[in-house]
Design a protein around this motif. Structure first.
Motif, PDB file in Angstrom:
ATOM      1  N   HIS A  24      29.794  32.858  41.633  1.00 38.06           N
ATOM      2  CA  HIS A  24      29.924  32.826  43.097  1.00 38.06           C
ATOM      3  C   HIS A  24      30.630  34.023  43.743  1.00 38.06           C
ATOM      4  N   VAL A  25      31.358  34.814  42.974  1.00 31.04           N
ATOM      5  CA  VAL A  25      32.128  35.909  43.583  1.00 31.04           C
ATOM      6  C   VAL A  25      31.453  37.248  43.309  1.00 31.04           C
ATOM      7  N   PRO A  26      30.969  37.922  44.363  1.00 32.39           N
ATOM      8  CA  PRO A  26      30.290  39.208  44.179  1.00 32.39           C
ATOM      9  C   PRO A  26      31.203  40.255  43.525  1.00 32.39           C
ATOM     10  N   ALA A  27      30.592  41.149  42.790  1.00 25.52           N
ATOM     11  CA  ALA A  27      31.345  42.198  42.087  1.00 25.52           C
ATOM     12  C   ALA A  27      32.009  43.173  43.049  1.00 25.52           C
ATOM     13  N   SER A  28      31.561  43.192  44.312  1.00 23.28           N
ATOM     14  CA  SER A  28      32.153  44.120  45.289  1.00 23.28           C
ATOM     15  C   SER A  28      33.562  43.716  45.714  1.00 23.28           C
ATOM     16  N   VAL A  29      33.970  42.458  45.428  1.00 25.82           N
ATOM     17  CA  VAL A  29      35.352  42.025  45.717  1.00 25.82           C
ATOM     18  C   VAL A  29      36.276  42.748  44.740  1.00 25.82           C
ATOM     19  N   PRO A  30      37.254  43.530  45.235  1.00 21.97           N
ATOM     20  CA  PRO A  30      38.091  44.311  44.316  1.00 21.97           C
ATOM     21  C   PRO A  30      39.032  43.489  43.456  1.00 21.97           C
ATOM     22  N   GLY A  31      39.512  42.365  43.997  1.00 22.66           N
ATOM     23  CA  GLY A  31      40.499  41.605  43.236  1.00 22.66           C
ATOM     24  C   GLY A  31      40.470  40.121  43.525  1.00 22.66           C
ATOM     25  N   ILE A  32      40.721  39.346  42.487  1.00 19.16           N
ATOM     26  CA  ILE A  32      40.913  37.897  42.595  1.00 19.16           C
ATOM     27  C   ILE A  32      42.337  37.633  42.132  1.00 19.16           C
ATOM     28  N   ALA A  33      43.134  37.030  42.999  1.00 18.27           N
ATOM     29  CA  ALA A  33      44.545  36.763  42.675  1.00 18.27           C
ATOM     30  C   ALA A  33      44.770  35.257  42.793  1.00 18.27           C
ATOM     31  N   PHE A  34      44.893  34.601  41.663  1.00 19.75           N
ATOM     32  CA  PHE A  34      44.985  33.144  41.649  1.00 19.75           C
ATOM     33  C   PHE A  34      46.253  32.615  42.293  1.00 19.75           C
ATOM     34  N   LEU A  35      46.121  31.440  42.922  1.00 21.25           N
ATOM     35  CA  LEU A  35      47.300  30.660  43.278  1.00 21.25           C
ATOM     36  C   LEU A  35      47.658  29.823  42.055  1.00 21.25           C
ATOM     37  N   SER A  36      48.920  29.398  41.972  1.00 19.00           N
ATOM     38  CA  SER A  36      49.325  28.593  40.813  1.00 19.00           C
ATOM     39  C   SER A  36      49.113  27.102  41.064  1.00 19.00           C
ATOM     40  N   GLY A  37      49.185  26.687  42.324  1.00 24.00           N
ATOM     41  CA  GLY A  37      48.749  25.352  42.712  1.00 24.00           C
ATOM     42  C   GLY A  37      49.341  24.170  41.994  1.00 24.00           C
ATOM     43  N   GLY A  38      50.621  24.211  41.668  1.00 22.79           N
ATOM     44  CA  GLY A  38      51.238  23.061  41.025  1.00 22.79           C
ATOM     45  C   GLY A  38      51.301  23.137  39.508  1.00 22.79           C
ATOM     46  N   GLN A  39      50.726  24.204  38.931  1.00 20.36           N
ATOM     47  CA  GLN A  39      50.873  24.392  37.483  1.00 20.36           C
ATOM     48  C   GLN A  39      52.312  24.803  37.176  1.00 20.36           C
ATOM     49  N   THR A  40      52.752  24.584  35.948  1.00 17.23           N
ATOM     50  CA  THR A  40      54.056  25.112  35.553  1.00 17.23           C
ATOM     51  C   THR A  40      53.927  26.633  35.453  1.00 17.23           C
ATOM     52  N   ALA A  41      55.069  27.314  35.468  1.00 19.95           N
ATOM     53  CA  ALA A  41      55.076  28.779  35.378  1.00 19.95           C
ATOM     54  C   ALA A  41      54.352  29.236  34.110  1.00 19.95           C
ATOM     55  N   GLU A  42      54.605  28.532  33.009  1.00 20.97           N
ATOM     56  CA  GLU A  42      54.012  28.931  31.727  1.00 20.97           C
ATOM     57  C   GLU A  42      52.500  28.677  31.689  1.00 20.97           C
ATOM     58  N   GLU A  43      52.074  27.533  32.237  1.00 21.22           N
ATOM     59  CA  GLU A  43      50.638  27.218  32.274  1.00 21.22           C
ATOM     60  C   GLU A  43      49.867  28.272  33.068  1.00 21.22           C
ATOM     61  N   ALA A  44      50.385  28.602  34.246  1.00 19.11           N
ATOM     62  CA  ALA A  44      49.695  29.555  35.113  1.00 19.11           C
ATOM     63  C   ALA A  44      49.554  30.915  34.428  1.00 19.11           C
ATOM     64  N   THR A  45      50.590  31.311  33.684  1.00 23.21           N
ATOM     65  CA  THR A  45      50.565  32.593  32.982  1.00 23.21           C
ATOM     66  C   THR A  45      49.565  32.560  31.833  1.00 23.21           C
ATOM     67  N   GLU A  46      49.582  31.470  31.069  1.00 23.96           N
ATOM     68  CA  GLU A  46      48.683  31.384  29.909  1.00 23.96           C
ATOM     69  C   GLU A  46      47.218  31.342  30.329  1.00 23.96           C
ATOM     70  N   HIS A  47      46.908  30.567  31.354  1.00 22.88           N
ATOM     71  CA  HIS A  47      45.521  30.497  31.829  1.00 22.88           C
ATOM     72  C   HIS A  47      45.021  31.877  32.261  1.00 22.88           C
ATOM     73  N   LEU A  48      45.853  32.597  33.005  1.00 28.04           N
ATOM     74  CA  LEU A  48      45.459  33.932  33.477  1.00 28.04           C
ATOM     75  C   LEU A  48      45.201  34.875  32.305  1.00 28.04           C
ATOM     76  N   SER A  49      46.057  34.823  31.307  1.00 23.04           N
ATOM     77  CA  SER A  49      45.908  35.723  30.166  1.00 23.04           C
ATOM     78  C   SER A  49      44.633  35.428  29.376  1.00 23.04           C
ATOM     79  N   LEU A  50      44.340  34.152  29.189  1.00 24.48           N
ATOM     80  CA  LEU A  50      43.129  33.777  28.449  1.00 24.48           C
ATOM     81  C   LEU A  50      41.874  34.286  29.150  1.00 24.48           C
ATOM     82  N   MET A  51      41.876  34.222  30.481  1.00 26.17           N
ATOM     83  CA  MET A  51      40.713  34.723  31.234  1.00 26.17           C
ATOM     84  C   MET A  51      40.559  36.227  31.072  1.00 26.17           C
ATOM     85  N   ASN A  52      41.664  36.958  31.195  1.00 26.58           N
ATOM     86  CA  ASN A  52      41.585  38.413  31.078  1.00 26.58           C
ATOM     87  C   ASN A  52      41.259  38.853  29.647  1.00 26.58           C
ATOM     88  N   ALA A  53      41.701  38.068  28.671  1.00 30.66           N
ATOM     89  CA  ALA A  53      41.405  38.400  27.275  1.00 30.66           C
ATOM     90  C   ALA A  53      39.912  38.285  26.980  1.00 30.66           C
TER      91      ALA A  53
END
Length: 339
Positions: free
Chosen positions: A249-278
């Motif tokens: 759904h997100v066109p490649a022309s969007v330069p950046g996607i910056a997630f909200l944490s939305g109630g996740q713990t600090a550690e969960e939000a960090t781990e999810h982000l890293s897994l996606m980038n990996a």
């Protein structure tokens, strides 16, 4: 020329492993946070807390932009340097929350529409003069029985697009935030359906309003099970489901996607982000725009006491560094203790 400037700012906010610190809590919200640490919420205590965050030594290596509340944008450090100037001098981009909050959507029980479009053009002009170079508007989508309605998705997408167009007219990068809430007992599959529908409606409205995608930042929720779901999806499943949804759904022309944490713990939000980038092979920068997941440890360490000022800054720099590593796909949970 304006589009080029917007693109430069948008890219800088999420470049080199950097992310965005969301420090834009309204006065009622920051009071709730201060209540948890037995600290009175006054204009000075709020200023001092935000100063602690913004002036953390070395934070500019990991934070590319800071979202502020109206009050904070008008405040200054103890030395009298306006926060916006202090940040800009270090290469952090000052930003401003411009919406007036989610209010009940008339005729649609249990759903909300975000207000704040009236007078926004004039406010954006003033915020630009005060140093803001990006803005944020949050739409709130609830998953429930029969929710969200198609009308709620369309109404919020329309408001986000009107806001984004006004921002770009004012030479301000809009962060567009269609947040599908984690509250509820829904499955990760249901979250994926609703997030997909929200993003589809959003990008249709952005196109209709002639918003240049090269000059925005998307701030979505992750595709994740509801907080009360009986069988919550694991971290790898969250990462994979979120990437599938974004790639669809997100066109490649969007330069950046910056997630909200939305109630996740600090550690969960960090781990999810890293897994996606990996996972690699992403058309956009995949970063963070966390509030609680960056601030909660700092707030808890500070507890409103001057003698804990450095401890608060140490807690913030730890989370900022770990999230920067996650942006690069290099975070591992074993780093929590080491950091």
């Amino acid at each position: 020329m304006v589009l080029k400037q917007l693109n430069v700012v948008a890219k800088a906010m999420v470049a080199d492993g950097k992310g965005i610190l969301a420090a834009d809590e309204s006065s009622p919200t920051i009071k709730k946070r201060f209540d948890t640490i037995d600290t009175e919420s006054t204009e000075e205590s709020r200023r001092r807390y935000r100063e602690m965050l913004i002036t953390t030594p070395g934070v500019e290596k990991y934070i590319g932009g800071v979202i502020m509340y109206d009050e904070t944008l008008r405040q200054a450090t103890s030395d009298g340097v306006p926060f916006a100037k202090y940040m800009a001098d270090l290469g952090m981009i000052p930003g401003i929350k411009v919406d007036m909050g989610a209010k009940p959507l008339a005729g649609f029980p249990g759903e909300t529409i975000t207000e704040g479009l009236d007078g926004l053009r004039g406010r954006l002009e003033e915020y630009y003069k005060l140093g803001a170079r990006f803005a944020k508007w949050r739409a709130v989508i609830t998953i429930g029985k029969g929710l969200p309605s198609e009308f709620c998705l369309q109404a919020n997408a329309h408001a986000l697009a009107r806001y984004a167009a006004l921002c770009q007219e004012a030479n301000i990068v809009p962060i567009v935030e269609p947040e599908v809430l984690m509250d509820g007992d829904h499955s990760i599959g249901r979250c994926a359906e609703v997030t997909s529908a929200a993003l589809q409606a959003l990008f249709a409205e952005l196109a209709a309003h002639k918003v240049a995608l090269e000059g925005i930042i998307l701030k979505p929720n992750m595709v994740i099970s509801g907080t009360e779901a009986s069988n919550r999806a694991g971290t790898q499943e969250v990462a994979e489901a979120t990437l599938r949804c974004l790639k669809a759904h997100v066109p490649a022309s969007v330069p950046g996607i910056a997630f909200l944490s939305g109630g996740q713990t600090a550690e969960e939000a960090t781990e999810h982000l890293s897994l996606m980038n990996a996972a690699g092979d992403l058309p956009w920068e995949l970063s963070f725009s966390y509030g609680r997941a960056l601030q909660a440890p700092a707030l808890d360490a500070w507890r409103g006491k001057e003698e804990n000022y450095k401890a608060g800054q140490d807690a913030l720099i730890k989370r900022a560094k770990l999230n920067s590593l996650a942006h690069l796909g290099k975070y591992d949970s074993s780093m929590e203790a080491a950091a």
